[in-house]
Design a protein around this motif. Structure first.
Motif, PDB file in Angstrom:
ATOM      1  N   ASN A 124       0.808  -1.026  -0.012  1.00 26.07           N
ATOM      2  CA  ASN A 124       0.098   0.010   0.041  1.00 26.07           C
ATOM      3  C   ASN A 124       0.925   1.195   0.040  1.00 26.07           C
ATOM      4  O   ASN A 124       0.329   2.257  -0.558  1.00 26.07           O
ATOM      5  CB  ASN A 124      -0.706   0.185   1.106  1.00 26.07           C
ATOM      6  N   THR A 125       1.928   1.116   0.611  1.00 26.27           N
ATOM      7  CA  THR A 125       2.644   2.376   0.984  1.00 26.27           C
ATOM      8  C   THR A 125       4.015   1.886   0.692  1.00 26.27           C
ATOM      9  O   THR A 125       4.635   0.901   1.115  1.00 26.27           O
ATOM     10  CB  THR A 125       2.579   2.709   2.230  1.00 26.27           C
ATOM     11  N   LEU A 128       8.260   3.406   1.547  1.00 20.01           N
ATOM     12  CA  LEU A 128       8.967   4.563   2.489  1.00 20.01           C
ATOM     13  C   LEU A 128      10.571   4.473   2.193  1.00 20.01           C
ATOM     14  O   LEU A 128      10.743   3.288   2.224  1.00 20.01           O
ATOM     15  CB  LEU A 128       8.431   4.464   3.864  1.00 20.01           C
ATOM     16  N   TYR A 188      13.862   5.442   3.824  1.00 18.70           N
ATOM     17  CA  TYR A 188      14.863   5.845   5.234  1.00 18.70           C
ATOM     18  C   TYR A 188      16.339   6.034   5.072  1.00 18.70           C
ATOM     19  O   TYR A 188      16.851   4.898   4.195  1.00 18.70           O
ATOM     20  CB  TYR A 188      14.410   5.079   6.215  1.00 18.70           C
ATOM     21  N   LEU A 232      13.374   9.358   8.004  1.00 17.45           N
ATOM     22  CA  LEU A 232      12.416   9.005   7.012  1.00 17.45           C
ATOM     23  C   LEU A 232      12.734  10.186   5.767  1.00 17.45           C
ATOM     24  O   LEU A 232      12.856  11.388   5.854  1.00 17.45           O
ATOM     25  CB  LEU A 232      11.109   9.466   7.485  1.00 17.45           C
ATOM     26  N   ALA A 242       8.120   9.518   1.552  1.00 21.03           N
ATOM     27  CA  ALA A 242       6.932   8.492   1.590  1.00 21.03           C
ATOM     28  C   ALA A 242       6.000   8.479   0.218  1.00 21.03           C
ATOM     29  O   ALA A 242       5.901   9.595  -0.400  1.00 21.03           O
ATOM     30  CB  ALA A 242       6.117   8.929   2.710  1.00 21.03           C
ATOM     31  N   TYR A 286       2.391   6.927  -1.716  1.00 20.15           N
ATOM     32  CA  TYR A 286       1.149   6.369  -1.368  1.00 20.15           C
ATOM     33  C   TYR A 286       0.434   5.949  -2.405  1.00 20.15           C
ATOM     34  O   TYR A 286      -0.636   5.130  -2.238  1.00 20.15           O
ATOM     35  CB  TYR A 286       0.433   7.331  -0.349  1.00 20.15           C
ATOM     36  N   GLN A 336       4.268  -1.261   3.426  1.00 20.37           N
ATOM     37  CA  GLN A 336       3.249  -1.677   4.259  1.00 20.37           C
ATOM     38  C   GLN A 336       2.416  -2.650   3.313  1.00 20.37           C
ATOM     39  O   GLN A 336       1.711  -2.173   2.231  1.00 20.37           O
ATOM     40  CB  GLN A 336       2.327  -0.470   4.765  1.00 20.37           C
ATOM     41  N   ASN A 388      -0.448  -0.766  11.200  1.00 19.27           N
ATOM     42  CA  ASN A 388       0.732   0.036  10.631  1.00 19.27           C
ATOM     43  C   ASN A 388       1.881  -0.765  10.483  1.00 19.27           C
ATOM     44  O   ASN A 388       3.037   0.175  10.361  1.00 19.27           O
ATOM     45  CB  ASN A 388       0.601   1.488  11.177  1.00 19.27           C
ATOM     46  N   LYS A 389       1.924  -1.891  10.362  1.00 19.55           N
ATOM     47  CA  LYS A 389       3.380  -2.698  10.439  1.00 19.55           C
ATOM     48  C   LYS A 389       3.975  -2.336   9.178  1.00 19.55           C
ATOM     49  O   LYS A 389       3.650  -2.750   8.063  1.00 19.55           O
ATOM     50  CB  LYS A 389       3.103  -4.392  10.628  1.00 19.55           C
ATOM     51  N   LEU A 390       5.351  -2.174   9.224  1.00 19.17           N
ATOM     52  CA  LEU A 390       6.222  -1.868   7.880  1.00 19.17           C
ATOM     53  C   LEU A 390       7.134  -3.066   7.995  1.00 19.17           C
ATOM     54  O   LEU A 390       7.492  -3.685   8.982  1.00 19.17           O
ATOM     55  CB  LEU A 390       7.227  -0.893   8.109  1.00 19.17           C
ATOM     56  N   PHE A 399      10.688  -4.171   6.296  1.00 18.48           N
ATOM     57  CA  PHE A 399      11.844  -3.243   5.965  1.00 18.48           C
ATOM     58  C   PHE A 399      12.842  -4.218   4.937  1.00 18.48           C
ATOM     59  O   PHE A 399      12.988  -5.301   5.296  1.00 18.48           O
ATOM     60  CB  PHE A 399      12.726  -2.885   7.038  1.00 18.48           C
ATOM     61  N   TYR A 449       6.498   1.979  18.499  1.00 22.15           N
ATOM     62  CA  TYR A 449       6.886   0.669  18.400  1.00 22.15           C
ATOM     63  C   TYR A 449       8.241   0.282  18.763  1.00 22.15           C
ATOM     64  O   TYR A 449       9.170   1.330  19.271  1.00 22.15           O
ATOM     65  CB  TYR A 449       7.370   0.684  16.775  1.00 22.15           C
ATOM     66  N   TYR A 467      11.733  -1.744  17.538  1.00 25.22           N
ATOM     67  CA  TYR A 467      12.541  -2.605  16.791  1.00 25.22           C
ATOM     68  C   TYR A 467      13.671  -2.755  17.181  1.00 25.22           C
ATOM     69  O   TYR A 467      14.263  -2.456  18.070  1.00 25.22           O
ATOM     70  CB  TYR A 467      12.733  -1.793  15.302  1.00 25.22           C
ATOM     71  N   ILE A 477       0.553  -5.171  17.943  1.00 27.70           N
ATOM     72  CA  ILE A 477       1.539  -6.202  17.317  1.00 27.70           C
ATOM     73  C   ILE A 477       2.503  -6.659  18.275  1.00 27.70           C
ATOM     74  O   ILE A 477       2.897  -6.157  19.109  1.00 27.70           O
ATOM     75  CB  ILE A 477       2.274  -5.256  16.185  1.00 27.70           C
ATOM     76  N   TYR A 486       0.558   7.479  11.335  1.00 31.09           N
ATOM     77  CA  TYR A 486      -0.183   6.479  10.243  1.00 31.09           C
ATOM     78  C   TYR A 486       0.693   5.632   9.948  1.00 31.09           C
ATOM     79  O   TYR A 486       1.587   4.869  10.641  1.00 31.09           O
ATOM     80  CB  TYR A 486      -0.932   7.160   9.440  1.00 31.09           C
ATOM     81  N   TYR A 487       1.376   5.867   8.755  1.00 30.19           N
ATOM     82  CA  TYR A 487       2.413   4.841   8.082  1.00 30.19           C
ATOM     83  C   TYR A 487       3.756   5.224   8.370  1.00 30.19           C
ATOM     84  O   TYR A 487       4.757   4.428   8.505  1.00 30.19           O
ATOM     85  CB  TYR A 487       1.860   4.537   6.653  1.00 30.19           C
ATOM     86  N   GLN A 504       6.707   6.324  10.042  1.00 32.11           N
ATOM     87  CA  GLN A 504       7.430   6.143  11.406  1.00 32.11           C
ATOM     88  C   GLN A 504       8.382   6.852  11.621  1.00 32.11           C
ATOM     89  O   GLN A 504       9.243   7.006  10.526  1.00 32.11           O
ATOM     90  CB  GLN A 504       7.723   4.479  11.567  1.00 32.11           C
TER      91      GLN A 504
END
Lengths: 113, 110
Positions: A30-31, A33, A35, A45, A48, A50, A92, A99-101, A103, B33, B35, B56, B96-97, B99
């Motif tokens: 969906n997304t 990002l 970094y 960041l 981003a 979308y 995502q 909202n779990k990413l 990596f 979160y 990590y 989570i 939201y998305y 981070q």
């Protein structure tokens, strides 16, 4: 689980060069990002994304959300020494909880000796 | 005006000890979160809280217990530390998305 393949794993840059890196997945995201992590610091960041096809710039950085929604790339134009660091893509997945990413493994950008 | 802060920056301890890492964010985000980043720099999510509620919980040993006293704080307590727990632990928060990460806590277990 979801996997993001980031390439190249490492690259050497010479000042003034343009460099590119990409991130691919076997499933839809969906997304996207991007970094950057400097030594001893947390990831920062950069960009981003979308929407599929979206092209976004942040100074000398440009990133795109692939049309298939399974990939993204980051381009650095006219690189300078402070571009050295580790660049991570993150995404995502379509049905991720909270909202779990996920990596990628990172692209290490180093200066040519 | 630090956005996401963690303490301590470095933590050196012996196997079997119990230790805590604290995280605070002043961004007003609802989600936080933890990590773990290993020696190969791979980032793996451990926990996520939304407004003090755990949402989570990845496959993490029970020795790791997060605690969120309010939505601006998320602490990580680790019992009976093992050599394999040595890593850099990052706290992050998001609206939201997107981070935003803290500076990290380098944990070394000897």
């Amino acid at each position: 689980g979801q996997q993001l393949n980031q390439s190249p794993q490492s690259m050497f840059i010479q000042e003034g060069e343009d460099v590119s890196m990409n991130c691919t997945s076997s499933s839809i995201f969906n997304t996207w990002l991007w970094y950057k992590q400097d030594p001893g610091e947390g990831p920062v960041l950069l960009i981003a994304l979308y929407k599929a096809g979206e092209l976004t710039s942040n100074g000398r950085l440009t990133a795109q959300f692939g049309i298939t929604r399974k990939d993204s790339f980051l381009n650095i134009s006219a690189s300078i020494p402070s571009d050295v660091g580790i660049y991570f893509c993150a995404g995502q997945p379509l049905q991720a909880a909270g909202n779990k990413l996920t990596f990628g493994g990172g692209t290490r950008v180093l200066v040519k000796p | 005006d630090t956005a996401v802060s963690q303490t301590p920056k470095y933590l050196v301890t012996q196997m079997g000890n119990d230790k805590s890492i604290k995280c605070e964010q002043n961004l007003g985000h609802d989600t936080m979160y933890w990590y773990k980043q290993d020696s190969k720099k791979f980032l793996k999510i451990m926990f996520s809280y939304n407004n003090k509620e755990l949402i989570i919980n990845e496959t993490v040993p029970n020795r790791f217990s997060p605690k969120s006293p309010d939505k601006a704080h998320l602490n990580l307590h680790i019992n009976s530390l093992e050599l394999g727990d040595s890593a850099v632990y990052f706290c992050a928060s998001s609206p939201y998305y997107e981070q935003y990460f803290g500076p990290g806590t380098r944990l070394t277990v000897t």
